[in-house]
Design an enzyme around this catalytic site. Structure first.
Site, PDB file in Angstrom:
ATOM      1  N   ARG A  96       3.551  -4.312  -3.697  1.00 22.28           N
ATOM      2  CA  ARG A  96       2.813  -2.570  -3.662  1.00 22.28           C
ATOM      3  C   ARG A  96       4.114  -1.973  -4.425  1.00 22.28           C
ATOM      4  O   ARG A  96       4.228  -0.996  -4.152  1.00 22.28           O
ATOM      5  CB  ARG A  96       3.442  -2.371  -1.990  1.00 22.28           C
TER       6      ARG A  96
ATOM      7  N   ALA B   1      -4.414   1.861  -1.862  1.00 24.27           N
ATOM      8  CA  ALA B   1      -4.034   0.563  -2.795  1.00 24.27           C
ATOM      9  C   ALA B   1      -4.102   0.525  -3.727  1.00 24.27           C
ATOM     10  O   ALA B   1      -4.213   0.147  -4.539  1.00 24.27           O
ATOM     11  CB  ALA B   1      -4.980  -0.155  -1.985  1.00 24.27           C
TER      12      ALA B   1
ATOM     13  N   ARG C 151      -5.095   2.261  12.285  1.00 26.50           N
ATOM     14  CA  ARG C 151      -4.581   1.328  10.954  1.00 26.50           C
ATOM     15  C   ARG C 151      -3.468   1.217  11.247  1.00 26.50           C
ATOM     16  O   ARG C 151      -2.449   2.008  10.448  1.00 26.50           O
ATOM     17  CB  ARG C 151      -5.019   1.220  10.182  1.00 26.50           C
TER      18      ARG C 151
ATOM     19  N   GLU D  99       2.843  12.234  -5.821  1.00 29.49           N
ATOM     20  CA  GLU D  99       2.003  10.554  -5.877  1.00 29.49           C
ATOM     21  C   GLU D  99       2.725  10.726  -4.359  1.00 29.49           C
ATOM     22  O   GLU D  99       4.091  11.214  -4.460  1.00 29.49           O
ATOM     23  CB  GLU D  99       2.350   9.690  -6.218  1.00 29.49           C
TER      24      GLU D  99
ATOM     25  N   HIS E 268       3.053   8.891  -0.671  1.00 30.47           N
ATOM     26  CA  HIS E 268       2.483   7.196   0.558  1.00 30.47           C
ATOM     27  C   HIS E 268       3.281   7.798   1.336  1.00 30.47           C
ATOM     28  O   HIS E 268       4.558   7.648   1.970  1.00 30.47           O
ATOM     29  CB  HIS E 268       3.231   5.989  -0.120  1.00 30.47           C
TER      30      HIS E 268
ATOM     31  N   ASN F 184      -2.560  10.737  -2.444  1.00 32.34           N
ATOM     32  CA  ASN F 184      -1.874   9.082  -2.179  1.00 32.34           C
ATOM     33  C   ASN F 184      -3.103   7.897  -2.275  1.00 32.34           C
ATOM     34  O   ASN F 184      -3.911   8.199  -1.502  1.00 32.34           O
ATOM     35  CB  ASN F 184      -1.882   9.189  -0.166  1.00 32.34           C
TER      36      ASN F 184
ATOM     37  N   SER G 157       3.536   5.641   4.080  1.00 36.38           N
ATOM     38  CA  SER G 157       5.839   4.112   4.089  1.00 36.38           C
ATOM     39  C   SER G 157       6.561   3.986   2.501  1.00 36.38           C
ATOM     40  O   SER G 157       5.744   4.573   2.086  1.00 36.38           O
ATOM     41  CB  SER G 157       4.247   2.994   4.021  1.00 36.38           C
TER      42      SER G 157
ATOM     43  N   ARG H 117       7.902  -2.684   1.235  1.00 30.15           N
ATOM     44  CA  ARG H 117       6.765  -3.758   2.320  1.00 30.15           C
ATOM     45  C   ARG H 117       6.435  -4.970   0.466  1.00 30.15           C
ATOM     46  O   ARG H 117       7.588  -5.162  -0.226  1.00 30.15           O
ATOM     47  CB  ARG H 117       5.247  -3.030   1.393  1.00 30.15           C
TER      48      ARG H 117
ATOM     49  N   HIS I 280      -2.405   0.404  -6.627  1.00 29.76           N
ATOM     50  CA  HIS I 280      -1.709  -0.584  -7.086  1.00 29.76           C
ATOM     51  C   HIS I 280      -2.446  -1.009  -8.030  1.00 29.76           C
ATOM     52  O   HIS I 280      -1.661  -2.182  -9.181  1.00 29.76           O
ATOM     53  CB  HIS I 280      -1.039  -1.655  -6.065  1.00 29.76           C
TER      54      HIS I 280
ATOM     55  N   PRO J 294      -8.255   4.677  -0.255  1.00 35.74           N
ATOM     56  CA  PRO J 294      -9.132   3.929   0.978  1.00 35.74           C
ATOM     57  C   PRO J 294      -7.918   3.808   1.709  1.00 35.74           C
ATOM     58  O   PRO J 294      -7.294   3.305   2.388  1.00 35.74           O
ATOM     59  CB  PRO J 294      -9.187   2.845   0.101  1.00 35.74           C
ATOM     60  N   ASN J 295      -9.167   3.555   3.079  1.00 34.06           N
ATOM     61  CA  ASN J 295      -9.125   3.182   4.595  1.00 34.06           C
ATOM     62  C   ASN J 295      -7.668   4.077   5.339  1.00 34.06           C
ATOM     63  O   ASN J 295      -7.549   4.099   6.310  1.00 34.06           O
ATOM     64  CB  ASN J 295      -8.113   1.861   4.057  1.00 34.06           C
TER      65      ASN J 295
ATOM     66  N   ASP K  67      -5.721   7.355 -15.597  1.00 39.91           N
ATOM     67  CA  ASP K  67      -6.463   8.160 -16.607  1.00 39.91           C
ATOM     68  C   ASP K  67      -6.505   9.008 -16.256  1.00 39.91           C
ATOM     69  O   ASP K  67      -7.109  10.292 -17.219  1.00 39.91           O
ATOM     70  CB  ASP K  67      -7.947   6.617 -17.699  1.00 39.91           C
TER      71      ASP K  67
ATOM     72  N   TYR L  69       1.876   2.832   9.703  1.00 42.61           N
ATOM     73  CA  TYR L  69       1.088   4.573   9.305  1.00 42.61           C
ATOM     74  C   TYR L  69       1.765   5.453  10.802  1.00 42.61           C
ATOM     75  O   TYR L  69       1.185   6.618  10.222  1.00 42.61           O
ATOM     76  CB  TYR L  69      -0.114   4.138   8.827  1.00 42.61           C
TER      77      TYR L  69
HETATM   78  C1  DQA Z   1      -0.228   3.918   1.384  1.00 45.70           C
HETATM   79  C2  DQA Z   1       0.513   1.906   1.027  1.00 45.70           C
HETATM   80  C3  DQA Z   1      -0.213   1.643   0.064  1.00 45.70           C
HETATM   81  O1  DQA Z   1       0.271   0.372  -0.554  1.00 45.70           O
HETATM   82  C4  DQA Z   1      -1.186   1.085   0.782  1.00 45.70           C
HETATM   83  O2  DQA Z   1      -2.462   0.393   0.479  1.00 45.70           O
HETATM   84  C5  DQA Z   1      -2.016   2.077   1.736  1.00 45.70           C
HETATM   85  C6  DQA Z   1      -1.342   3.357   1.799  1.00 45.70           C
HETATM   86  C7  DQA Z   1       0.644   4.842   2.321  1.00 45.70           C
HETATM   87  O3  DQA Z   1       0.594   5.430   2.439  1.00 45.70           O
HETATM   88  O4  DQA Z   1       2.073   3.755   2.534  1.00 45.70           O
HETATM   89  O5  DQA Z   1      -3.460   2.588   2.220  1.00 45.70           O
HETATM   90  O6  DQA Z   1      -1.127   4.306   0.409  1.00 45.70           O
END
Ligand code: DQA
Length: 151
Positions: free
Chosen positions: A113, A79, A20, A100, A102, A76, A104, A109, A82, A12-13, A89, A25
């Protein structure tokens, strides 16, 4: 035998990348990241399927579909990293290597997170390398899949 295939999944996002919180980011959009990944995949001899969804159930459905279709997963989970036992699962159910990513450095942070439901399942975790993290993840995935193929 065809090229190894990798699902690159974004949570998401991440569709808002570029606009954003650019201080965290960066300025690149998700399309830019997709292009970076396609370029890397071409160089590494991987086939990639690059996707993003804001919906947990959609990410899970895509993971289920990927079960028999892909050789590895770069994710990735944003959110959901977390919060989502369900995504963790689904990743367990697939039994394919998971990396995995990320953008950032989540450890620099907020404390919420610092915990990831995905990390215990992941072969590798790449944090704080910006969008280059996706390229690094694909490079590592290519190595893991090549090692697997010779076993
Ligand atoms: C993220 C880090 C997460 O904590 C955050 O919710 C994101 C992006 C990252 O790519 O740094 O949406 O996964």
């Amino acid at each position: 035998m065809g090229m190894p295939s990798v699902l690159v999944l974004n949570g998401p996002n991440l569709n808002l990348l570029g606009t954003r919180e650019p201080a965290i980011y960066g300025a690149e959009t998700l399309d830019d990241v997709a292009n970076l990944c396609r370029e890397a995949a071409g160089r590494l001899g991987l086939e990639i399927d690059f996707r993003q969804s804001n919906a947990e159930h959609q990410l899970i459905d895509w993971l289920h579909e990927a079960r028999t279709r892909v050789d590895g997963i770069v994710i990735n989970p944003a959110a959901y990293t977390h919060t989502s036992v369900a995504i963790a699962d689904a990743l367990c159910a697939i039994a394919k290597p998971v990396i995995e990513v990320h953008i950032s450095n989540v450890h620099k942070r907020e404390a919420f997170r610092h915990h990831s439901f995905v990390s215990p399942i992941a072969e590798a975790i790449i944090v704080g390398c910006g969008t280059q993290g996706y390229v690094l993840a694909l490079e590592r995935m290519a190595t893991l899949l090549a090692e697997k193929a010779t076993k």
